[in-house]
Design a protein around this motif. Sequence first.
Motif, mmCIF file in Angstrom:
data_model
loop_
_atom_site.group_PDB
_atom_site.id
_atom_site.type_symbol
_atom_site.label_atom_id
_atom_site.label_comp_id
_atom_site.label_asym_id
_atom_site.label_seq_id
_atom_site.Cartn_x
_atom_site.Cartn_y
_atom_site.Cartn_z
ATOM 1 N N ASP A 151 16.381 -34.074 33.330
ATOM 2 C CA ASP A 151 15.432 -34.714 34.234
ATOM 3 C C ASP A 151 15.684 -36.218 34.254
ATOM 4 O OD1 ASP A 151 14.412 -32.214 34.562
ATOM 5 O OD2 ASP A 151 12.368 -32.710 33.938
ATOM 6 N N SER A 152 15.694 -36.803 35.459
ATOM 7 C CA SER A 152 16.099 -38.205 35.592
ATOM 8 C C SER A 152 15.356 -38.863 36.747
ATOM 9 C CB SER A 152 17.611 -38.315 35.849
ATOM 10 O OG SER A 152 18.359 -37.648 34.857
ATOM 11 N N VAL A 153 15.251 -40.194 36.659
ATOM 12 C CA VAL A 153 14.688 -41.014 37.732
ATOM 13 C C VAL A 153 15.704 -42.093 38.064
ATOM 14 C CG1 VAL A 153 12.803 -42.523 38.450
ATOM 15 C CG2 VAL A 153 12.330 -40.601 36.916
ATOM 16 N N GLU A 154 16.097 -42.147 39.316
ATOM 17 C CA GLU A 154 17.028 -43.183 39.764
ATOM 18 C C GLU A 154 16.250 -44.283 40.478
ATOM 19 O OE1 GLU A 154 20.828 -42.603 42.446
ATOM 20 O OE2 GLU A 154 19.075 -43.131 43.668
ATOM 21 N N LEU A 155 16.495 -45.539 40.047
ATOM 22 C CA LEU A 155 15.919 -46.703 40.711
ATOM 23 C C LEU A 155 17.001 -47.370 41.549
ATOM 24 C CD1 LEU A 155 13.892 -48.244 37.733
ATOM 25 C CD2 LEU A 155 13.154 -46.514 39.398
ATOM 26 N N HIS A 156 16.574 -47.945 42.678
ATOM 27 C CA HIS A 156 17.527 -48.617 43.570
ATOM 28 C C HIS A 156 17.026 -50.018 43.889
ATOM 29 C CE1 HIS A 156 20.312 -49.540 46.703
ATOM 30 N NE2 HIS A 156 19.458 -49.376 47.693
ATOM 31 N N ASN A 157 17.930 -50.981 43.790
ATOM 32 C CA ASN A 157 17.640 -52.366 44.171
ATOM 33 C C ASN A 157 18.315 -52.624 45.520
ATOM 34 O OD1 ASN A 157 17.399 -55.116 44.501
ATOM 35 N ND2 ASN A 157 18.758 -55.656 42.784
ATOM 36 N N ALA A 197 18.066 -28.970 42.008
ATOM 37 C CA ALA A 197 17.977 -29.762 43.232
ATOM 38 C C ALA A 197 17.253 -31.080 42.954
ATOM 39 C CB ALA A 197 17.250 -28.991 44.325
ATOM 40 N N ALA A 198 17.532 -32.083 43.769
ATOM 41 C CA ALA A 198 16.952 -33.417 43.580
ATOM 42 C C ALA A 198 16.048 -33.778 44.750
ATOM 43 C CB ALA A 198 18.053 -34.459 43.442
ATOM 44 N N PHE A 199 15.007 -34.534 44.441
ATOM 45 C CA PHE A 199 14.217 -35.207 45.464
ATOM 46 C C PHE A 199 14.847 -36.570 45.725
ATOM 47 C CE2 PHE A 199 10.740 -32.538 43.641
ATOM 48 C CZ PHE A 199 10.348 -31.900 44.809
ATOM 49 N N GLY A 200 14.821 -37.013 46.988
ATOM 50 C CA GLY A 200 15.336 -38.331 47.310
ATOM 51 C C GLY A 200 14.470 -39.034 48.333
ATOM 52 N N ARG A 201 14.487 -40.352 48.261
ATOM 53 C CA ARG A 201 13.705 -41.174 49.193
ATOM 54 C C ARG A 201 14.333 -41.094 50.578
ATOM 55 N NH1 ARG A 201 14.515 -46.613 50.492
ATOM 56 N NH2 ARG A 201 12.673 -47.678 51.347
ATOM 57 N N HIS A 202 13.457 -40.910 51.578
ATOM 58 C CA HIS A 202 13.914 -40.807 52.968
ATOM 59 C C HIS A 202 12.927 -41.546 53.857
ATOM 60 C CE1 HIS A 202 15.525 -39.197 56.683
ATOM 61 N NE2 HIS A 202 14.327 -38.730 57.006
ATOM 62 N N ILE A 203 13.449 -42.306 54.817
ATOM 63 C CA ILE A 203 12.616 -43.036 55.775
ATOM 64 C C ILE A 203 12.632 -42.273 57.095
ATOM 65 C CG2 ILE A 203 12.195 -45.228 56.942
ATOM 66 C CD1 ILE A 203 11.953 -45.392 53.936
ATOM 67 N N VAL A 243 11.834 -46.384 43.618
ATOM 68 C CA VAL A 243 12.112 -45.047 43.093
ATOM 69 C C VAL A 243 12.892 -44.322 44.186
ATOM 70 C CG1 VAL A 243 11.113 -42.852 42.380
ATOM 71 C CG2 VAL A 243 10.059 -45.008 41.641
ATOM 72 N N ASN A 244 14.138 -43.938 43.909
ATOM 73 C CA ASN A 244 15.037 -43.508 44.977
ATOM 74 C C ASN A 244 15.458 -42.046 44.894
ATOM 75 O OD1 ASN A 244 16.535 -44.579 47.312
ATOM 76 N ND2 ASN A 244 18.349 -43.933 46.163
ATOM 77 N N GLU A 245 15.579 -41.509 43.679
ATOM 78 C CA GLU A 245 15.983 -40.104 43.526
ATOM 79 C C GLU A 245 15.420 -39.592 42.213
ATOM 80 O OE1 GLU A 245 20.032 -37.314 43.763
ATOM 81 O OE2 GLU A 245 20.116 -39.452 44.242
ATOM 82 N N VAL A 246 14.981 -38.314 42.204
ATOM 83 C CA VAL A 246 14.327 -37.762 41.025
ATOM 84 C C VAL A 246 14.797 -36.330 40.804
ATOM 85 C CG1 VAL A 246 12.121 -37.383 39.851
ATOM 86 C CG2 VAL A 246 12.271 -39.123 41.638
ATOM 87 N N LEU A 247 15.222 -36.043 39.583
ATOM 88 C CA LEU A 247 15.538 -34.675 39.149
ATOM 89 C C LEU A 247 14.393 -34.195 38.276
ATOM 90 C CD1 LEU A 247 19.321 -34.505 38.125
ATOM 91 C CD2 LEU A 247 18.132 -33.015 39.746
ATOM 92 N N THR A 248 13.749 -33.089 38.664
ATOM 93 C CA THR A 248 12.547 -32.646 37.965
ATOM 94 C C THR A 248 12.644 -31.234 37.407
ATOM 95 O OG1 THR A 248 11.537 -31.763 39.985
ATOM 96 C CG2 THR A 248 11.164 -34.087 39.498
ATOM 97 N N HIS A 249 13.701 -30.480 37.749
ATOM 98 C CA HIS A 249 13.837 -29.092 37.300
ATOM 99 C C HIS A 249 15.303 -28.868 36.950
ATOM 100 C CE1 HIS A 249 12.930 -24.545 38.175
ATOM 101 N NE2 HIS A 249 13.377 -24.759 36.952
ATOM 102 N N THR A 250 15.621 -28.979 35.666
ATOM 103 C CA THR A 250 17.024 -28.958 35.250
ATOM 104 C C THR A 250 17.247 -28.038 34.061
ATOM 105 O OG1 THR A 250 16.658 -30.865 33.797
ATOM 106 C CG2 THR A 250 17.398 -31.330 36.045
ATOM 107 N N ASP A 251 18.475 -27.574 33.953
ATOM 108 C CA ASP A 251 19.001 -26.927 32.750
ATOM 109 C C ASP A 251 20.258 -27.678 32.362
ATOM 110 O OD1 ASP A 251 17.065 -24.911 32.550
ATOM 111 O OD2 ASP A 251 18.135 -23.612 33.966
ATOM 112 N N PRO A 252 20.597 -27.701 31.044
ATOM 113 C CA PRO A 252 21.804 -28.409 30.612
ATOM 114 C C PRO A 252 23.031 -27.927 31.395
ATOM 115 C CG PRO A 252 20.494 -27.726 28.728
ATOM 116 C CD PRO A 252 19.880 -27.089 29.924
#
Length: 542
Positions: free
Chosen positions: A303-309, A396-402, A290-299
Motif C-alpha cells: 500500500d502506497s501514497v504518491e505525492l506530486h509537486n 489496481a491504483a486510484f489516481g487523481r483526475h481532472i 495526493v496523486n496516486e494511491v494503492l490500497t489493496h495489495t499483495d506482495p
Amino acid sequence: RTDFIDTNFLRAPVFSSNGGAITSGFRLTISAPTIEPNTTTYYTVNGLDPRLPGGAIAPYASASQGSFSVTLLDNARVFARNFNLSHNNMTGGAVGGNPSISSPWSGSTVGTFVVRTPPLAITEIMYHPTRSGTTDGDEFEFIELKNVGTQTLNLVGMRFTNGIDFSFTATNPITSLASGQYVVLVKNRTAFTARYPAVANIAGSYTGSLDNSGERICLEGPLREPILDFRYGDEWYPTTDGLGFSVVVRNESAPFNTWTNPASWRASTALNGSPGRADPVPASIPDVLVNEVLTHTDPPQVDSVELHNPTASPAPIGGWFLSDNPDEPLKYCFPTNTVVPANGYLLVTESQFNDGGPNSFALSSLGDQIYLFSGDRTNLTGYRHGFAFGAQINGAAFGRHISSEGAEHLVTQKTVSLETANAGPKVGPVVITEIMYSPSAADPLDEYLELRNISSQPAPLFDPLHPNNAWRLAGGIEFTFPAGLVLGPGAFVLVVNFDPVYDPVRLGWFRSHYGLDAETAILGPFTGKLANEGDRVGLYLP
C-alpha cells in the motif's frame, strides 16, 4: 367594493422612487393620492415613525400637503404617513357606522436611500472552531469587522439580520471605530477570552450560531442600508471547517460585492485565526498533491501514497502530516528535510505511515480516506489536499483526475504508474451510457438507466470467483444485478423503476415506446428516485 375600501382607509403617501442607491442632492417627490381634502403628510428621514404610539403626531416629524419634494443629501430612511382628522373608517353598520377604532392615519410608506454605503467590512469569520477540553468548539466562534473608511464610524444602529443576531447600541462597550480599527463580536465571551486573552476590542456577544456548513450573512446600517449580503461555505477552504482556521477576506478595501466570491477569501495564516487585528501575510505553501494511491495489495506490492509537486520549484514538506482521517490530521509526520522535487514525485509506503507507532494508520481496501496537511511538526499551517475513496480490486491504483468541468476526482487508473505521470482513468468494460431522470409528467414511471459493455469480450456482472456477489447501482437509486448475468460484447441492459417480470403490460409498452427488440435486457425495479435537479449514481463491483 373597491370604492368602499378606498374610502374606508386613508390612502398612504406615494414616493417617486422606492429607494436604493442615489447621489447626494436627490429630490424625492412625495404625494398624497387621497380624495379627502385637508390631508397632511408627515414624514421623517431617520426611519422613525411620524406616528407616536397611541396616535399622536411625533414632534420630530416634518409636514407638508399635496405633492412636494424632499432633498436628500446623505443616507436616509424616509418614513411617511398621511393624516386627516376628518377621516372616519366606515363599516356600514346599523349603529352609526363610525366605530371607535377609526384612525386619521394612513398606512406607512418607507424607503431607504443610500448615498454612500457605511464602510464597515466583515473581515474574518471563525465559523467552525476546534473544541477545547469539554468546551464545544462553537463557543469560540467570532466575527471580526473593520472600519475601512477614512473617518471615524458611528456603529450605533448597525445590525446583523441573517446568520447571527446582533445590533450595535449605545450601551455596547464599543460604539464607534476610528479609521482602520477592528472590532470583534463573539458567541461566548468567557470562552473567547480564555482562548484569546489579549483581545480587548470586543463589542459584545451575539445570539444564534454560525452554521458549520455555511450560511448567508447580512449586515445593514442604522437606516437599514444594505452593507454586506453574502454566503460563506465550508467547501471554500477545508482547513477552516473544524481544523482551527478562520476565513479571512483577502482585500479589505475591495468592493463589497466581491465578498460573495470564494476567491475573495482565504484560510487564516494563524491557527485559531487573528481576531481583532490584521491576519499575518500568509507564507508561501507549495501545492503538493495526493496523486496516486494503492490500497489493496499483495506482495511484492505494498500500500502506497504518491505525492506530486506540480510546481517548478522543490517543495519542502518536512513537518507536514499525512492522515486517513481529515478530522485527525496529526498522524504520520514527514521527517525534516523531506522534499518533493520540482515537477516530481514522492512515494510514501505503508512501512512509513503504519510503523506501529501511536499515530500509525493503514489504508482499507474496502474504502478509506487519505489527506495531506501542511504543518510545522506540531501544528497545521493551513493547507490540505486529499480524497475519500471506495473499495478497490487487488493490484489496481486510484489516481487523481481532472474532469472537463475542472473538478478533481480520485479514480481507478488503467495501470499502476507510481512515481511517473498517471496512466489515466480506466473506462469500462461496462459504462452508464444514458439516464432518463426527468420523464414527462404524464408518465413518471418512465425513469431508466442504460448500461453498455463497450469491450469486445463478455462482461460478467458478478464476481466469477464468488458468483453470488453481483455488481450494483448505488446513489440516488439502488439496484443489485441478478446473479449470473453476463453482458455480451457491445450489448446493452436497461434498468427501470418497474418490475418487468410482474408487469408484462408495462414492459410491452416500454419496449414499444422506445422501439426495443426482445433481445435488449430490461431489469428492475430499482429503488429510490432520480432527482430532477441532479443526482449521483455509481456502478460498483462487488
